[in-house]
Scaffold this active site. Structure first.
Site, PDB file in Angstrom:
ATOM      1  N   LYS A 150     -61.763 -39.436  51.748  1.00 34.50           N
ATOM      2  CA  LYS A 150     -62.987 -39.008  51.415  1.00 34.50           C
ATOM      3  C   LYS A 150     -63.740 -39.297  53.915  1.00 34.50           C
ATOM      4  O   LYS A 150     -63.432 -40.367  54.050  1.00 34.50           O
ATOM      5  CB  LYS A 150     -64.710 -39.852  51.504  1.00 34.50           C
ATOM      6  CG  LYS A 150     -64.021 -39.391  49.812  1.00 34.50           C
ATOM      7  CD  LYS A 150     -65.622 -39.922  48.925  1.00 34.50           C
ATOM      8  CE  LYS A 150     -65.222 -39.585  46.962  1.00 34.50           C
ATOM      9  NZ  LYS A 150     -65.730 -37.666  47.593  1.00 34.50           N
ATOM     10  N   LYS A 254     -66.100 -29.267  39.563  1.00 36.24           N
ATOM     11  CA  LYS A 254     -66.332 -30.213  38.267  1.00 36.24           C
ATOM     12  C   LYS A 254     -66.718 -29.959  36.937  1.00 36.24           C
ATOM     13  O   LYS A 254     -68.157 -29.780  36.925  1.00 36.24           O
ATOM     14  CB  LYS A 254     -66.858 -31.116  39.558  1.00 36.24           C
ATOM     15  CG  LYS A 254     -66.500 -31.781  40.461  1.00 36.24           C
ATOM     16  CD  LYS A 254     -67.688 -33.532  40.809  1.00 36.24           C
ATOM     17  CE  LYS A 254     -67.091 -33.402  42.306  1.00 36.24           C
ATOM     18  NZ  LYS A 254     -66.002 -33.159  43.289  1.00 36.24           N
TER      19      LYS A 254
END
Length: 329
Positions: A150, A254
């Site tokens: 990230k 997702k």
């Protein structure tokens, strides 16, 4: 979507909390505890199907409080019609209830904690910052060859220097993808993409906020590193909108917050998109159907983003079946 033949199911739910081993740091802040709800449907013969509601409000789903209100207002016996009637404003609830129904009616792999689609490669989530430079090694020994890191968490130049070091430390066979969680500006996104093109990064995920779709579309055509949409396609409705507006890059899906699994499957089969299925840190119950969808609908060799269990210190992922996980609450 669901069968029209009327059957009633005993409905039960139990809320859970899972503290992270260490807080998950993203450009949106710190995440300390995963909260969610496990569901159990039981039919007239005593057969059981499990599901999970794992909302992610900062990502675009309903809140955990809204899921609790929804579950509490459902009767103790429900039908397929109750499930079909869940509104699109509750996509995590749609996923959880239909998952339980599918597990019960379509003999999905709901009895085993380990998904039989073990051949699906996973990407492992690395810690942010310089810890990533060493953290990949133990994950590599566990069989992970794709990693996610990230960005947009610290200063750009600091992260770019860490990225250079990380790429130099990784074996040539490894793949690295970056996830900005919509935390970059156009200027910093360009800086990352220039570095990514030099370093052979697999893709850069959601560099800009959701409201900058046109800028992301333009960037996707200017650099060799592929871009992926994530926050922009949190729900099936958003996914359809971005596709209609011309996005043909990678879609990070997702499933636990996308909505009804059956509708997601239909869209992916119809449009043959470049999909990467990814976790929202759900338990093995939610992960089971997410991985089943990934095995069925991933058209490339991209790793699924489900290598996250090392972020928890509990032993839930070592339990032998879903009944044990249910009884542990």
């Amino acid at each position: 979507m669901l069968a029209t033949q009327i059957h009633s199911y005993q409905f039960e739910f139990r809320a859970y909390q899972r503290p992270f081993r260490q807080p998950l740091k993203t450009s949106q802040g710190l995440w300390n505890v995963r909260t969610g709800i496990l569901l159990r449907l039981t039919d007239e013969t005593g057969q059981v199907g499990f599901g999970e509601i794992a909302p992610l409000a900062w990502f675009g789903s309903e809140t955990f409080e809204q899921t609790l209100v929804f579950c509490r207002q459902l009767p103790s016996e429900i039908t397929a019609e109750h499930i079909s009637a869940i509104p699109s404003t509750l996509p995590a609830c749609q996923f959880g209830l239909e998952s339980a129904w599918l597990a019960l009616n379509l003999n999905n792999v709901a009895a085993k904690i380990r998904n039989p689609k073990s051949e699906i490669p996973y990407s492992a989530l690395l810690p942010t910052g310089p810890d990533a430079v060493e953290a990949w090694r133990s994950l590599w020994q566990q069989g992970f060859y794709t990693f996610k890191w990230k960005v947009g968490v610290a200063a750009v130049q600091e992260e770019l220097e860490i990225l250079q070091t990380l790429c130099q430390s990784l074996p040539p066979q490894a793949r690295l993808r970056l996830d900005a969680n919509a935390g970059l500006t156009l200027e910093t996104a360009i800086a990352y993409l220039q570095a990514c093109d030099q370093l052979g990064i697999e893709f850069l995920e959601q560099p800009l906020p959701v409201n900058q779709f046109q800028n992301m579309l333009a960037l996707s055509q200017q650099y060799s590193t592929p871009l992926a949409l994530d926050e922009s396609v949190a729900t099936l409705a958003q996914l359809k909108t971005c596709y209609a507006q011309g996005w043909r890059g990678i879609f990070v899906i997702k499933p636990a917050i996308a909505g009804f699994p059956s509708q997601l499957r239909q869209f992916c089969q119809t449009h043959q998109i470049d999909a990467v299925f990814s976790s929202v840190f759900e338990t093995a119950i939610g992960r089971d159907i997410g991985l089943s969808l990934a095995a069925e609908l991933t058209s490339s060799d991209r790793a699924a983003g489900f290598g996250v269990t090392h972020w928890f210190s509990d032993s839930w992922d070592q339990l032998s079946d879903f009944e044990q996980l249910w009884n542990s609450l």
